[in-house]
Design an enzyme around this catalytic site. Structure first.
Site, short mmCIF file in Angstrom:
data_model
loop_
_atom_site.label_atom_id
_atom_site.label_comp_id
_atom_site.label_asym_id
_atom_site.label_seq_id
_atom_site.Cartn_x
_atom_site.Cartn_y
_atom_site.Cartn_z
N ARG A 96 -38.69 28.59 86.94
CA ARG A 96 -37.90 27.60 86.20
C ARG A 96 -36.70 27.11 87.01
NH1 ARG A 96 -40.07 28.05 80.91
NH2 ARG A 96 -40.79 30.16 80.51
N ARG A 98 -33.36 32.48 84.11
CA ARG A 98 -34.70 32.86 83.67
C ARG A 98 -35.63 33.04 84.88
NH1 ARG A 98 -36.38 29.06 78.82
NH2 ARG A 98 -37.94 30.73 78.59
N ARG A 100 -39.69 28.73 66.41
CA ARG A 100 -40.15 29.88 67.20
C ARG A 100 -39.07 30.21 68.23
NH1 ARG A 100 -43.64 29.34 64.05
NH2 ARG A 100 -45.90 29.26 64.24
N PRO A 124 -43.25 19.00 76.31
CA PRO A 124 -44.17 19.83 75.53
C PRO A 124 -43.52 21.04 74.85
CG PRO A 124 -44.61 20.00 77.89
CD PRO A 124 -43.64 18.88 77.70
N ASN A 125 -44.00 21.27 73.64
CA ASN A 125 -43.65 22.41 72.79
C ASN A 125 -42.27 22.29 72.14
OD1 ASN A 125 -46.10 23.95 73.24
ND2 ASN A 125 -45.35 24.20 75.33
N ASN A 153 -35.36 15.96 78.35
CA ASN A 153 -35.69 17.38 78.50
C ASN A 153 -37.20 17.42 78.73
OD1 ASN A 153 -36.30 20.05 78.39
ND2 ASN A 153 -35.12 20.49 76.54
N TYR A 156 -34.01 29.49 72.15
CA TYR A 156 -33.77 28.05 71.95
C TYR A 156 -32.93 27.72 70.72
CZ TYR A 156 -37.42 27.74 75.48
OH TYR A 156 -38.13 27.87 76.64
N HIS A 213 -40.90 21.47 85.86
CA HIS A 213 -41.21 22.32 87.01
C HIS A 213 -42.53 21.94 87.69
CE1 HIS A 213 -38.09 24.43 84.90
NE2 HIS A 213 -38.88 24.68 83.86
N ALA A 223 -41.63 22.09 80.17
CA ALA A 223 -42.36 22.69 81.30
C ALA A 223 -42.71 21.66 82.38
CB ALA A 223 -43.62 23.37 80.80
N GLU A 276 -30.60 14.99 82.74
CA GLU A 276 -31.60 16.02 82.44
C GLU A 276 -30.95 17.09 81.58
OE1 GLU A 276 -33.13 17.60 86.10
OE2 GLU A 276 -34.15 19.28 85.13
N ASP A 292 -41.74 10.34 89.60
CA ASP A 292 -42.05 8.99 90.11
C ASP A 292 -41.68 7.92 89.08
OD1 ASP A 292 -42.97 9.98 92.50
OD2 ASP A 292 -45.10 9.78 92.01
N HIS A 329 -31.55 20.89 79.59
CA HIS A 329 -32.31 22.09 79.25
C HIS A 329 -31.50 22.90 78.25
CE1 HIS A 329 -35.28 21.19 82.18
NE2 HIS A 329 -34.31 20.95 83.05
N ILE A 330 -32.14 23.29 77.18
CA ILE A 330 -31.45 24.04 76.13
C ILE A 330 -31.03 25.41 76.66
CG2 ILE A 330 -31.75 25.07 73.84
CD1 ILE A 330 -33.92 22.78 73.41
N SER A 331 -31.95 26.06 77.34
CA SER A 331 -31.66 27.38 77.91
C SER A 331 -31.09 27.22 79.32
CB SER A 331 -32.95 28.22 77.96
OG SER A 331 -33.90 27.61 78.84
O1 CA2 Z 1 -34.53 25.20 78.22
C1 CA2 Z 1 -35.19 24.18 78.07
O2 CA2 Z 1 -34.84 23.23 77.38
C2 CA2 Z 1 -36.58 24.09 78.71
O3 CA2 Z 1 -36.75 22.75 79.17
C3 CA2 Z 1 -37.56 24.43 77.62
C4 CA2 Z 1 -39.01 24.50 78.11
C5 CA2 Z 1 -39.13 25.38 79.35
O4 CA2 Z 1 -40.45 25.31 79.86
C6 CA2 Z 1 -38.15 24.97 80.43
O5 CA2 Z 1 -38.28 25.86 81.51
C7 CA2 Z 1 -36.73 25.01 79.91
C8 CA2 Z 1 -39.91 25.05 77.02
C9 CA2 Z 1 -39.86 24.27 75.76
C10 CA2 Z 1 -40.56 25.04 74.71
O6 CA2 Z 1 -39.88 24.83 73.50
C11 CA2 Z 1 -40.04 25.73 72.50
C12 CA2 Z 1 -39.10 25.68 71.49
C13 CA2 Z 1 -39.17 26.58 70.48
C14 CA2 Z 1 -40.19 27.51 70.43
C15 CA2 Z 1 -41.11 27.54 71.44
C16 CA2 Z 1 -41.05 26.63 72.48
#
Ligand code: CA2
Length: 151
Positions: A112, A108, A19, A11-12, A75, A24, A81, A78, A99, A88, A101-103
């Protein structure tokens, strides 16, 4: 082509590059898809690249991967977590799971720091920005036996 790798995004992540660039980066998910498609093709692989904001859709793609993919790069965003259901589903997949994660999630908020998906993942990339997808794909190429692997 000697196989297909599924690259799944939660998601997102459709907002990537649009954003919160301070967290990111500026590449969009389309840019990531293009980079991965090119890298995969150079190694004789194809990719299926997907993003959804819906948990059930990600689970359905994992089920599809069971029939057609040599590996999964995910990836879960959210859902990392929160989702026992995605864990499963991944546990039913027999190939390698990586797996991404960009960040750097460990730098953080504490919520997370725990990942259900890490209980299944064969490797985890975190904090390498969007380059993490390509690094994971290179690892997948090794694990797929297209290059020698030591460990
Ligand atoms: O660091 C990552 O890739 C995460 O999986 C990104 C998730 C976050 O919930 C994880 O803890 C770490 C959030 C993805 C939201 O992506 C956005 C990208 C640009 C702008 C807003 C949200």
């Amino acid at each position: 082509m000697s196989g297909t790798v599924f690259i799944l995004n939660g998601p997102n992540l459709n907002l990537l590059g649009k954003r919160q660039p301070e967290i990111y980066g500026r590449e969009t998910l389309k840019d990531v898809e293009e980079n991965c498609t090119k890298l995969a093709a150079e190694h004789g692989l194809s990719i299926r690249f997907h993003q959804s904001n819906a948990e059930h859709q990600i689970i359905d793609w994992i089920h599809e991967a069971r029939e057609t993919a040599i590996g999964i790069i995910i990836n879960p965003a959210a859902f990392t977590h929160t989702s026992v259901a995605i864990l499963d589903a991944l546990n039913t997949f027999e190939g390698p799971v990586l797996e991404v994660h960009i960040s750097n999630v460990h730098k953080r908020e504490s919520f997370r720091h725990h990942s259900y998906v890490s209980l299944r993942a064969d490797g985890v990339m975190a904090g390498f920005g969007t380059q993490g997808y390509e690094l994971a794909l290179l690892r997948m190429i090794r694990l797929a036996g297209l290059q020698p692997v030591d460990v």
